[in-house]
Write a protein that holds these residues in place. Sequence first.
Motif, PDB file in Angstrom:
ATOM      1  N   GLU A   6       0.834  -1.191   0.000  1.00 40.90           N
ATOM      2  CA  GLU A   6       0.000   0.000   0.000  1.00 40.90           C
ATOM      3  C   GLU A   6       0.869   1.242   0.000  1.00 40.90           C
ATOM      4  OE1 GLU A   6      -2.914  -0.083   3.123  1.00 40.90           O
ATOM      5  OE2 GLU A   6      -3.637  -2.065   2.549  1.00 40.90           O
ATOM      6  N   PHE A   7       0.459   2.220  -0.789  1.00 42.26           N
ATOM      7  CA  PHE A   7       1.136   3.512  -0.812  1.00 42.26           C
ATOM      8  C   PHE A   7       0.150   4.552  -1.328  1.00 42.26           C
ATOM      9  CE2 PHE A   7       2.065   1.309  -4.768  1.00 42.26           C
ATOM     10  CZ  PHE A   7       1.941   2.267  -5.761  1.00 42.26           C
ATOM     11  N   THR A   8       0.545   5.787  -1.289  1.00 42.86           N
ATOM     12  CA  THR A   8      -0.291   6.875  -1.799  1.00 42.86           C
ATOM     13  C   THR A   8       0.232   7.262  -3.171  1.00 42.86           C
ATOM     14  OG1 THR A   8      -0.688   7.657   0.446  1.00 42.86           O
ATOM     15  CG2 THR A   8      -1.149   9.199  -1.339  1.00 42.86           C
ATOM     16  N   LEU A   9      -0.654   7.274  -4.154  1.00 39.72           N
ATOM     17  CA  LEU A   9      -0.302   7.624  -5.526  1.00 39.72           C
ATOM     18  C   LEU A   9      -1.097   8.849  -5.934  1.00 39.72           C
ATOM     19  CD1 LEU A   9       1.233   6.941  -8.133  1.00 39.72           C
ATOM     20  CD2 LEU A   9      -0.670   5.417  -8.734  1.00 39.72           C
ATOM     21  N   ASN A  10      -0.392   9.947  -6.134  1.00 40.31           N
ATOM     22  CA  ASN A  10      -1.036  11.210  -6.524  1.00 40.31           C
ATOM     23  C   ASN A  10      -2.177  11.586  -5.582  1.00 40.31           C
ATOM     24  OD1 ASN A  10       0.745  11.231  -8.645  1.00 40.31           O
ATOM     25  ND2 ASN A  10      -0.739  10.503 -10.147  1.00 40.31           N
ATOM     26  N   GLY A  11      -1.943  11.392  -4.295  1.00 38.10           N
ATOM     27  CA  GLY A  11      -2.906  11.795  -3.278  1.00 38.10           C
ATOM     28  C   GLY A  11      -3.970  10.779  -2.928  1.00 38.10           C
TER      29      GLY A  11
END
Length: 166
Positions: free
Chosen positions: A6-11
């Motif tokens: 899991e990560f944040t991609l473009n918010g």
Amino acid sequence: MKTMIEFTLNGKKVQTDAASDTPLVWVIRDEFGLKGTKFGCGVAMCGVCTVHIDGNAIRSCSYPVSLAKGKDVNTIESLNNEHPLQSAWVEEQVPQCGYCQSGQIMQAATLLDKNPNPSDEDIVNHMNGNYCRCMAYTRIKKAIKRAATSSVQYFDPNATSEGENA
């Protein structure tokens, strides 16, 4: 057994079950459909695949997706539609073939985030390693200088991972 990363991609919070050693560029392009990040050399030498991880410019072709876990990843699609670099790129007529331009802009954005008034030497040093086969370096430098005079917000926090700005 694959583990979700899991990560944040473009918010936007995203997750992938891609193999942990999959280069981030392929997850961004193939799984999330963001085609602005290009594949170039595959060995982190040319800068075409530059994205931001926690505000730092990195080469996504050699960055395993597992290292993105819990991090904030921004691609060219996250730039505000009125980003000063994009406007300056047009005004200075930087692109020829255009293939390297998203990487060039992403690299330049980290410079302006850290140094809003860079000298020519600062620009050359910071952009070193981002290659342009069309040799548009003079126009790239002019565009960065032009963008440095603007005070527009660099990233759109409402950009979606589908590459659309809200």
